[in-house]
Design an enzyme around this catalytic site. Structure first.
Site, PDB file in Angstrom:
ATOM      1  N   TYR A  66      -0.962  -0.494   3.339  1.00  0.00           N
ATOM      2  CA  TYR A  66      -1.113   0.890   2.866  1.00  0.00           C
ATOM      3  C   TYR A  66      -0.956   0.993   1.350  1.00  0.00           C
ATOM      4  CZ  TYR A  66      -0.910   1.957   7.767  1.00  0.00           C
ATOM      5  OH  TYR A  66      -1.197   2.005   9.110  1.00  0.00           O
ATOM      6  N   SER A  67      -1.037  -0.145   0.690  1.00  0.00           N
ATOM      7  CA  SER A  67      -0.682  -0.234  -0.720  1.00  0.00           C
ATOM      8  C   SER A  67      -1.582   0.588  -1.648  1.00  0.00           C
ATOM      9  CB  SER A  67      -0.747  -1.714  -1.107  1.00  0.00           C
ATOM     10  OG  SER A  67      -0.782  -1.866  -2.503  1.00  0.00           O
ATOM     11  N   ASN A  68      -0.955   1.479  -2.428  1.00  0.00           N
ATOM     12  CA  ASN A  68      -1.696   2.207  -3.466  1.00  0.00           C
ATOM     13  C   ASN A  68      -2.237   1.233  -4.502  1.00  0.00           C
ATOM     14  OD1 ASN A  68      -0.976   4.666  -2.295  1.00  0.00           O
ATOM     15  ND2 ASN A  68       0.896   4.824  -3.523  1.00  0.00           N
ATOM     16  N   HIS A  69      -1.499   0.164  -4.717  1.00  0.00           N
ATOM     17  CA  HIS A  69      -1.901  -0.826  -5.724  1.00  0.00           C
ATOM     18  C   HIS A  69      -3.179  -1.574  -5.309  1.00  0.00           C
ATOM     19  CE1 HIS A  69      -1.819  -4.169  -8.494  1.00  0.00           C
ATOM     20  NE2 HIS A  69      -1.658  -5.008  -7.488  1.00  0.00           N
ATOM     21  N   LEU A  70      -3.260  -1.980  -4.046  1.00  0.00           N
ATOM     22  CA  LEU A  70      -4.491  -2.656  -3.575  1.00  0.00           C
ATOM     23  C   LEU A  70      -5.685  -1.715  -3.697  1.00  0.00           C
ATOM     24  CD1 LEU A  70      -3.838  -4.604  -0.216  1.00  0.00           C
ATOM     25  CD2 LEU A  70      -4.231  -5.551  -2.497  1.00  0.00           C
TER      26      LEU A  70
END
Ligand SMILES: *Cc1c(COP(=O)(O)O)cnc(C)c1O
Length: 290
Positions: A66-70
């Protein structure tokens, strides 16, 4: 260069703040880019510039499902014509969740990694194996925090309003964003609201601070993680809903919702002296709301 929309600073009016005689403004950095939102834009800026200058055509990074960074890295690489590889913690589950589906649509190649393997994400051997499989790439660490990320978040702080605030509040994950703000802000005491359970972030942020740079007073508040990273409960969800209904500002439940909740709780406890001016930074993350 990534496109950037300059972002407004919105005054918040309500009874809780008025009763405590405290002023709250929110810097809507979530509006800086439709997909490379909030602090992630600033953390990626100089990393992607370095990747290009070093002649890389591929960036590789790490994150949870769920990574915002990815999500932001996939969008930013796509915008600059770079290939991207996402090393994702855990098994593939189909259908892909909205975060990974978007990243894949932006051309990110997903490399699923067992939790055991993922733990070696900073180790030379694991990176070598990935290089054998994928060829040369520019590595961005999990969460995007490194010296170039902090150079970006330091610059972000120079876009804050000229008129001083007493406090600057923001949510903290790895500490890369607050480290830049501690060193780039022109005023205020910086308060980081930890999105994670535990008290290790004070040490982590201390390590990230570049000793050649000036620093504002700062501390980490670790009382508002609400059970831990990405944990939510009905109280938090109700707070986020009512805040959006009253002020027309969406918050995410991993970072900014807990930070604003924490600010209101501290205001109600009388933590901030009457007349205090608080600037809260909306670091984005809304894609994670699904
Ligand atoms: C990633 C993220 C953070 C945490 O930033 P760090 O630099 O890792 O501390 C805070 N807020 C949002 C919305 C994020 O996506």
């Amino acid at each position: 260069m990534l496109t950037y929309h300059s972002t407004p600073v919105i005054p918040i009016y309500d009874d809780t703040l008025a009763a405590a005689d405290v002023t709250l403004h929110i810097k809507r950095e979530d509006l800086n880019h439709p997909h490379i939102s909030g602090n992630k834009w600033w953390k990626l800026k100089y990393n992607l510039e370095a990747a290009q200058q070093q002649g890389h055509n591929t960036v590789l990074t790490f994150g949870g499902a769920y990574s915002n960074h990815l999500y932001a890295t996939a969008a930013a690489a796509h915008a600059l014509g770079l290939k991207s590889i996402g090393v994702v913690r855990g098994e593939e589950t189909t259908p892909l969740n909205p975060t990974l589906a978007f990243a894949q649509a932006m051309g990110m190649h997903m490399h699923y990694s067992s939790r055991e393997e993922y733990r070696q994400k900073t180790e030379e051997g694991f990176l070598k194996t990935l290089q054998k499989q994928f060829g040369k790439f520019y590595t961005i660490p999990e969460g995007g925090t490194n010296a170039l990320a902090i150079k970006g978040t330091r610059e972000f702080a120079t876009t804050f309003p000229v008129e001083p605030f007493d406090y600057i509040c923001l949510a903290v994950g790895t500490g890369g964003t607050i480290a830049g703000i501690i060193q780039g802000a022109a005023y205020g005491e910086i308060i980081g609201f930890s999105a994670l359970k535990g008290s290790f972030l004070t040490e982590d942020v201390t390590t990230l601070l570049n000793t050649d740079q000036p620093a504002r007073p700062w501390h980490i508040n670790d009382q508002y993680h609400m059970g831990g990273y990405a944990k939510k409960n009905d109280t938090l969800i109700a707070f986020i809903k009512s805040f959006q209904a009253k002020h027309n500002i969406p918050l995410d439940f991993v970072y900014t919702g807990k930070m604003i909740w924490g600010i209101y709780d501290l205001v109600q406890q009388g933590y901030f002296a009457r007349g205090s001016r608080i600037l809260a930074i909306h670091t984005g993350g809304l894609q994670g709301n699904g």
